[in-house]
Every structure is written in structure tokens, then in C-alpha cells.
Design a protein around this motif. Sequence first.
Motif, PDB file in Angstrom:
ATOM      1  N   THR A 291      28.425 -32.312 -41.248  1.00  0.00           N
ATOM      2  CA  THR A 291      27.856 -30.967 -41.397  1.00  0.00           C
ATOM      3  C   THR A 291      26.406 -30.913 -40.935  1.00  0.00           C
ATOM      4  O   THR A 291      25.832 -29.830 -40.845  1.00  0.00           O
ATOM      5  N   ILE A 292      25.809 -32.072 -40.654  1.00  0.00           N
ATOM      6  CA  ILE A 292      24.420 -32.098 -40.192  1.00  0.00           C
ATOM      7  C   ILE A 292      24.392 -31.814 -38.699  1.00  0.00           C
ATOM      8  O   ILE A 292      25.109 -32.448 -37.923  1.00  0.00           O
ATOM      9  N   ASP A 293      23.571 -30.867 -38.296  1.00  0.00           N
ATOM     10  CA  ASP A 293      23.468 -30.518 -36.884  1.00  0.00           C
ATOM     11  C   ASP A 293      22.946 -31.715 -36.089  1.00  0.00           C
ATOM     12  O   ASP A 293      22.015 -32.397 -36.526  1.00  0.00           O
ATOM     13  N   PRO A 294      23.536 -32.001 -34.922  1.00  0.00           N
ATOM     14  CA  PRO A 294      23.085 -33.155 -34.127  1.00  0.00           C
ATOM     15  C   PRO A 294      21.601 -33.125 -33.802  1.00  0.00           C
ATOM     16  O   PRO A 294      20.952 -34.176 -33.737  1.00  0.00           O
ATOM     17  N   SER A 295      21.044 -31.928 -33.595  1.00  0.00           N
ATOM     18  CA  SER A 295      19.618 -31.838 -33.280  1.00  0.00           C
ATOM     19  C   SER A 295      18.746 -32.190 -34.478  1.00  0.00           C
ATOM     20  O   SER A 295      17.563 -32.504 -34.327  1.00  0.00           O
ATOM     21  N   THR A 296      19.333 -32.136 -35.683  1.00  0.00           N
ATOM     22  CA  THR A 296      18.586 -32.460 -36.898  1.00  0.00           C
ATOM     23  C   THR A 296      18.611 -33.951 -37.191  1.00  0.00           C
ATOM     24  O   THR A 296      17.721 -34.469 -37.864  1.00  0.00           O
ATOM     25  N   VAL A 297      19.625 -34.641 -36.684  1.00  0.00           N
ATOM     26  CA  VAL A 297      19.788 -36.062 -36.994  1.00  0.00           C
ATOM     27  C   VAL A 297      18.568 -36.869 -36.569  1.00  0.00           C
ATOM     28  O   VAL A 297      18.091 -37.738 -37.311  1.00  0.00           O
ATOM     29  N   ASP A 298      18.035 -36.595 -35.375  1.00  0.00           N
ATOM     30  CA  ASP A 298      16.877 -37.352 -34.892  1.00  0.00           C
ATOM     31  C   ASP A 298      15.678 -37.184 -35.822  1.00  0.00           C
ATOM     32  O   ASP A 298      14.973 -38.153 -36.131  1.00  0.00           O
ATOM     33  N   THR A 299      15.456 -35.950 -36.266  1.00  0.00           N
ATOM     34  CA  THR A 299      14.325 -35.688 -37.166  1.00  0.00           C
ATOM     35  C   THR A 299      14.515 -36.394 -38.495  1.00  0.00           C
ATOM     36  O   THR A 299      13.590 -37.027 -39.024  1.00  0.00           O
TER      37      THR A 299
ATOM     38  N   VAL B  77      20.883 -44.708 -45.118  1.00  0.00           N
ATOM     39  CA  VAL B  77      20.450 -43.528 -44.360  1.00  0.00           C
ATOM     40  C   VAL B  77      21.271 -43.398 -43.083  1.00  0.00           C
ATOM     41  O   VAL B  77      21.736 -42.305 -42.728  1.00  0.00           O
ATOM     42  N   GLU B  78      21.479 -44.505 -42.395  1.00  0.00           N
ATOM     43  CA  GLU B  78      22.276 -44.472 -41.166  1.00  0.00           C
ATOM     44  C   GLU B  78      23.711 -44.065 -41.454  1.00  0.00           C
ATOM     45  O   GLU B  78      24.309 -43.268 -40.716  1.00  0.00           O
ATOM     46  N   LEU B  79      24.277 -44.600 -42.540  1.00  0.00           N
ATOM     47  CA  LEU B  79      25.645 -44.250 -42.919  1.00  0.00           C
ATOM     48  C   LEU B  79      25.758 -42.771 -43.256  1.00  0.00           C
ATOM     49  O   LEU B  79      26.716 -42.091 -42.867  1.00  0.00           O
ATOM     50  N   TRP B  80      24.774 -42.255 -43.967  1.00  0.00           N
ATOM     51  CA  TRP B  80      24.753 -40.826 -44.321  1.00  0.00           C
ATOM     52  C   TRP B  80      24.715 -39.948 -43.078  1.00  0.00           C
ATOM     53  O   TRP B  80      25.493 -38.997 -42.947  1.00  0.00           O
ATOM     54  N   LEU B  81      23.839 -40.267 -42.141  1.00  0.00           N
ATOM     55  CA  LEU B  81      23.662 -39.425 -40.960  1.00  0.00           C
ATOM     56  C   LEU B  81      24.862 -39.488 -40.022  1.00  0.00           C
ATOM     57  O   LEU B  81      25.138 -38.528 -39.299  1.00  0.00           O
ATOM     58  N   THR B  82      25.573 -40.600 -40.011  1.00  0.00           N
ATOM     59  CA  THR B  82      26.736 -40.710 -39.127  1.00  0.00           C
ATOM     60  C   THR B  82      28.010 -40.165 -39.753  1.00  0.00           C
ATOM     61  O   THR B  82      28.925 -39.751 -39.037  1.00  0.00           O
TER      62      THR B  82
ATOM     63  N   THR C 271      16.284 -38.996 -39.075  1.00  0.00           N
ATOM     64  CA  THR C 271      16.176 -40.445 -38.881  1.00  0.00           C
ATOM     65  C   THR C 271      14.725 -40.891 -39.041  1.00  0.00           C
ATOM     66  O   THR C 271      14.438 -41.945 -39.624  1.00  0.00           O
ATOM     67  N   VAL C 272      13.805 -40.076 -38.523  1.00  0.00           N
ATOM     68  CA  VAL C 272      12.374 -40.367 -38.697  1.00  0.00           C
ATOM     69  C   VAL C 272      12.001 -40.303 -40.175  1.00  0.00           C
ATOM     70  O   VAL C 272      11.285 -41.171 -40.691  1.00  0.00           O
ATOM     71  N   TYR C 273      12.500 -39.271 -40.873  1.00  0.00           N
ATOM     72  CA  TYR C 273      12.232 -39.172 -42.310  1.00  0.00           C
ATOM     73  C   TYR C 273      12.760 -40.412 -43.034  1.00  0.00           C
ATOM     74  O   TYR C 273      12.100 -40.952 -43.936  1.00  0.00           O
ATOM     75  N   GLY C 274      13.965 -40.848 -42.650  1.00  0.00           N
ATOM     76  CA  GLY C 274      14.546 -42.030 -43.278  1.00  0.00           C
ATOM     77  C   GLY C 274      13.679 -43.261 -43.092  1.00  0.00           C
ATOM     78  O   GLY C 274      13.615 -44.128 -43.973  1.00  0.00           O
TER      79      GLY C 274
ATOM     80  N   LEU D   9      15.397 -35.473 -48.359  1.00  0.00           N
ATOM     81  CA  LEU D   9      15.591 -36.524 -49.363  1.00  0.00           C
ATOM     82  C   LEU D   9      16.537 -36.052 -50.466  1.00  0.00           C
ATOM     83  O   LEU D   9      17.399 -36.819 -50.929  1.00  0.00           O
ATOM     84  N   ARG D  10      16.400 -34.814 -50.895  1.00  0.00           N
ATOM     85  CA  ARG D  10      17.305 -34.279 -51.925  1.00  0.00           C
ATOM     86  C   ARG D  10      18.749 -34.292 -51.428  1.00  0.00           C
ATOM     87  O   ARG D  10      19.670 -34.647 -52.162  1.00  0.00           O
ATOM     88  N   ARG D  11      18.934 -33.893 -50.182  1.00  0.00           N
ATOM     89  CA  ARG D  11      20.296 -33.868 -49.642  1.00  0.00           C
ATOM     90  C   ARG D  11      20.852 -35.282 -49.532  1.00  0.00           C
ATOM     91  O   ARG D  11      22.030 -35.513 -49.816  1.00  0.00           O
TER      92      ARG D  11
END
Length: 366
Positions: free
Chosen positions: A85-93, A76-81, A95-98, A139-141
Motif C-alpha cells: 500500500t506504500i506508494d513506490p515514490s514514498t519508499v525512497d524517502t 525496515v526493509e521487510l516492511w517497505l518491500t 528508506t532514508v527515514y529508516g 515511524l508510527r506506521r
Amino acid sequence: MARYPQGWRIRLPPNRSVYTVYFTHNGRRVDRSTGCSDPEQAAKEAARIYADFVQREPPKRRIVRRGDSPALPELVELWLTSDTTIDPSTVDTWTVYGGHWSERWETLVGISESTAEQYRNDRLRTVMATTVRKELSALRRFLRWCRMHGYLQREVVVPGVPSSATGKRFGARRRSSAPELTPQQATSIIAALPEWSTSRKVAVFPIRARFVVAYETGLRPGTLDAISVPEHYQHGSDRLALTDDVDKVRWGREVPLSELARKALDAVCPEEGPIFGRHDYREHLDAAARSVLPKALADRFCGAHFRSASITHLLERTGNLAAAQYLAGHRQPKTTAEYVRPSYRAAAEAIRVTRDSIVYRRKRRA
């Protein structure tokens, strides 16, 4: 074994004035000059360099055997970093889902259509259906990314949430719902705020002007944090020129300003850069609210509630739903309606206006 893109970083080499970008791609370290001495411009150039590099040399696919699957939190961390294309403001949210996914599954091996369905059902017993839909969409993404990069060898169909499902409201709200405020209470709280911060730990920043603009426009707190000169406002202008990147729903638009909002902006806007920035206003807001509101209301109040008050009072004054929806940045009128706070005060005023304007007369027969 090849490593996968881990996202880019910028750094300023010793005795240099130009930033470089570095990242790992397909098992090797890449280091490039951005040609920029300004960190913000360097970050933009770094993102372009990284995207161009990955496009020219796509990540190599790998075969992951059942026993070799990495731990889910690491993926999950590797995916988000790595997914730029993921908006920075979405990463925090996300991360919680992860974190929720990692509590359920240790690795990708455990994720299947049946376990995803069970995850959905369990979450619906804890949170609202709208939240579960967002979690499943993320999760799908994530699973598509894992499949594309060779971490997942099979297609996993994540079930949706039925339209009839409502879920369960979370036991303890992270933020209390907005209370009903009168226009006098809202403006009195703002008047009780200091004009500028006084802490010596951080640079001085404007306080009262920010909430004048918040109440006069009804804009989101995140948008107010991001507006800057000259991108969104110039001294003396009668409007804010919002761009997609500072609006939550990516709705770039021109927002007209009242005379009070314009004066507040002109009093604090710099020659260049953020007008307000992101700061902690809680201490100042709490003191101002307690000097104006009854204790029960003051205990619930926070700065974000000015948005609800602004929308409610605008509709009370004008009845213009389209205007309130536009200022608030809502694509759907039903979203605007959720911010409105009904009150006896508003109802009594409506009755008074109606009573004064209507006269009942008996019509005589000719």
C-alpha cells in the motif's frame, strides 16, 4: 520459524513468453503465472495476485522474545518491500527515514515513548519541524506494522511535534532555492537547449520540448516524467488529462495547454508510451543557463526552477491566484505563494501600470 511476506517479484522463465510472480508467505514459496507477456501488465497482475493471496491467508503472528528481535534495518526493509500500500515514490524517502531510526535504535527493544521523544527533540536540533513530523508519521506506521505482524508486543505512543516548534534549517541545502528569473531569461534558456539528446549511451529523448511544457504549465518534474500517450495526452489535444497516480498530491485534473505547449507535445509525442520519461538533463541545462545567465545565477540554476518561474510570471501577467494554484497542483494557496519570487522588476512594472492609469485631480467645490 515462519517467514513473513517479503514482497513479490516477477520473472520470465526460460523458454517461456509469460511472466510469473513469486513470493514467500507464511514460510512457503508461492509461484503463480500472471498470464501476461508484457512486463508492465505482468507487474499489475502480480500485485493483484499477491494482495489477493495475503488477504485470503493473513500472515501468522509470532512471539518475539527480547533477545530474538531482528535488527532494525532488516525490519525496515521487510516492511517497505512487503507493504504494497506504500506508494513506490514514498519508499525512497522512508528508506532514508529508516536509516535515521537505525542510527538511534539497533532493534525494536530500544524504541519506547521516552526514547521516541528524545529522538524527536534531537532531530528538531538538526532539521525543520515539518521534516520531523513526516519522520514521526512514518515511524508510527512502521510500528503499527511491527505490532500487527508480531514483532512488537507492546503499544508504543510516538509523541507529536508541538505547533510552536520550528526546528533548525539543515546546514547545507540539497538543492538551492529558485532564483528570480525574468521571462526573457527563462525563455532564452529554453531556446538554448538542444531539441534532442545526442548521447550514444542511451536512446534519444526530447529535451527542449519538455522544458517548454514545464514553463508553459508549471507542472512538477515528476509529473512531466510520467505523462504518456494515450493515458494523459493524445496528438492535437488542447489539454492534459492528469490521473491521480502521476500527481504528487493525487489530484487528477485536466490541465489546459497553451499553443506553445501543445505544439511542443505534438512534435515529440509517440504513438504510445511515455512522452518524456525520466532522464538526466543537468549537462544540457547547465550549458544553456551559462550561455544566458550571469555566473552567480547560472551556478544556482537547475531545471526544477522553471516551475517557480512559471508560477511567478503567470501571476505577474494575470494576478489570477486560483489559476496558478490549479495549474501547479497545490491544494492550498499558501503553497503557491512559496513559489513566487518577488522582484524589483515586477514592482517597477506595477508602479508603471498604476501611474499610467491613475490621474490625480482636484475636485472643486460647487
